[in-house]
Design a protein around this motif. Sequence first.
Motif, mmCIF file in Angstrom:
data_model
loop_
_atom_site.group_PDB
_atom_site.id
_atom_site.type_symbol
_atom_site.label_atom_id
_atom_site.label_comp_id
_atom_site.label_asym_id
_atom_site.label_seq_id
_atom_site.Cartn_x
_atom_site.Cartn_y
_atom_site.Cartn_z
ATOM 1 N N MET A 1 65.425 6.580 24.134
ATOM 2 C CA MET A 1 66.697 6.260 24.786
ATOM 3 C C MET A 1 66.646 4.872 25.399
ATOM 4 N N ASN A 2 67.813 4.292 25.553
ATOM 5 C CA ASN A 2 67.966 3.061 26.323
ATOM 6 C C ASN A 2 68.368 3.472 27.733
ATOM 7 N N ILE A 3 67.487 3.241 28.697
ATOM 8 C CA ILE A 3 67.675 3.763 30.049
ATOM 9 C C ILE A 3 67.796 2.634 31.054
ATOM 10 N N LEU A 4 68.835 2.700 31.886
ATOM 11 C CA LEU A 4 68.983 1.788 33.014
ATOM 12 C C LEU A 4 68.402 2.446 34.247
ATOM 13 N N VAL A 5 67.452 1.792 34.887
ATOM 14 C CA VAL A 5 66.877 2.271 36.146
ATOM 15 C C VAL A 5 67.254 1.285 37.231
ATOM 16 N N THR A 6 68.061 1.729 38.179
ATOM 17 C CA THR A 6 68.404 0.867 39.310
ATOM 18 C C THR A 6 67.359 1.063 40.410
ATOM 19 N N GLY B 1 73.303 -1.371 25.420
ATOM 20 C CA GLY B 1 73.481 -0.077 24.765
ATOM 21 C C GLY B 1 72.907 1.071 25.576
ATOM 22 N N ILE B 2 73.134 1.059 26.880
ATOM 23 C CA ILE B 2 72.546 2.051 27.774
ATOM 24 C C ILE B 2 73.063 3.456 27.446
ATOM 25 N N GLU B 3 72.106 4.389 27.334
ATOM 26 C CA GLU B 3 72.433 5.781 27.023
ATOM 27 C C GLU B 3 72.192 6.720 28.201
ATOM 28 N N ALA B 4 71.391 6.287 29.137
ATOM 29 C CA ALA B 4 71.082 7.119 30.300
ATOM 30 C C ALA B 4 70.881 6.216 31.506
ATOM 31 N N ILE B 5 71.254 6.732 32.673
ATOM 32 C CA ILE B 5 71.112 5.967 33.912
ATOM 33 C C ILE B 5 70.336 6.791 34.928
ATOM 34 N N VAL B 6 69.324 6.169 35.521
ATOM 35 C CA VAL B 6 68.661 6.720 36.703
ATOM 36 C C VAL B 6 69.036 5.807 37.863
ATOM 37 N N HIS B 7 69.815 6.348 38.778
ATOM 38 C CA HIS B 7 70.314 5.529 39.893
ATOM 39 C C HIS B 7 69.481 5.792 41.142
ATOM 40 N N ALA B 8 68.446 4.964 41.319
ATOM 41 C CA ALA B 8 67.540 5.100 42.458
ATOM 42 C C ALA B 8 67.770 4.031 43.522
ATOM 43 N N ARG C 1 77.999 4.301 25.951
ATOM 44 C CA ARG C 1 77.163 5.269 25.238
ATOM 45 C C ARG C 1 76.405 6.190 26.208
ATOM 46 N N VAL C 2 76.663 6.039 27.496
ATOM 47 C CA VAL C 2 75.938 6.826 28.498
ATOM 48 C C VAL C 2 76.301 8.304 28.362
ATOM 49 N N ASP C 3 75.280 9.149 28.207
ATOM 50 C CA ASP C 3 75.548 10.579 28.084
ATOM 51 C C ASP C 3 74.756 11.415 29.088
ATOM 52 N N ARG C 4 74.135 10.751 30.078
ATOM 53 C CA ARG C 4 73.444 11.479 31.146
ATOM 54 C C ARG C 4 73.179 10.524 32.310
ATOM 55 N N PHE C 5 73.137 11.103 33.510
ATOM 56 C CA PHE C 5 73.036 10.309 34.738
ATOM 57 C C PHE C 5 72.191 11.112 35.717
#
Length: 306
Positions: free
Chosen positions: A1-6, A58-65, A102-106
């Motif tokens: 997955m392409n994951i964004l981690v804040t 193309g972020i598919e998932a985000i972890v918002h920390a 494309r984000v399908d989970r958070f």
Amino acid sequence: MNILVTGSSGWLGQTLVPRLLHDGHKVVGLDPDAGATTSIVGSVVDRALVRRIIRDEGIEAIVHAAARHKPHIETHDNTEFVAVNVQGTLNLLEEAVAEGSRVDRFVFTSTTSLMISQKIRDGRAGGATEAIWIDETLAPLQPRNIYGVTKLAAEELCRLFNHLHKLPILVLRTARFFPEEDDMAHAIAQSSENTKANEFLFRRLSVEDAAEAHVVALAKARDIGFDTFIISSMTPFSREDRRDLIVDAPAVVARYFPEYRKLYEAFGWTMFESIDRVYDAGKAARILDFTCRTNFRQVLEALRPA
């Protein structure tokens, strides 16, 4: 997955980003502070930046920390907490559900701190006759500071966006895993290591376990849809211990761990005289199938002579 981690340069981010990379994910770390685990220096408050990252990467998932935390209360005003913790979360959620995303989970990193009212915080000194057993059914939630208020507001935004847009979102209310001194340091005269060791009985986890909980949540978010979990080391205590915990915590601990006093004495450590709250991480064990690897038993094993 392409994951964004804040919050990728933070204590959790420094452990979580390498863990996700190890699993073969592409990770984009976003943080106002540069660091080895941050690929983009910037803030979640910058809506245009958030939009650009989600679309261009193309972020598919985000972890918002990312968040302003409790220690920042002394150095930042309330407006900053609202901007980062509330508006920043809203920016991420709105861009996650925008057309073309494309984000399908958070996964949202929340805190058990928002569950602690001033009455609970006062504990025995405030007249409590038994420890408070804290699980996800605790209500009403009455946070005692701007940190808790804004994190609760962010949780409500997560719930709303799941309801309106069906975006799978898991909220992880993490107990203490930060390395700094905490607000129970006054309870004993010894080191912060002693304090943290004691807290593994009722309200602490390792940063490695915190990161692993996020990895599990990412994997299970789509199947679960929406839920909130306390993430903490499993307590050895039961609800039947609540009165004794607030009256004589060392005696309760000795019932479960008869050897702890001898091991503690060798290091000049002591147990809290009173424990006024216990976090129950049972729901995460049942539904997420996640249990922290580090617990008080392991803490004691580490104290044994070689």
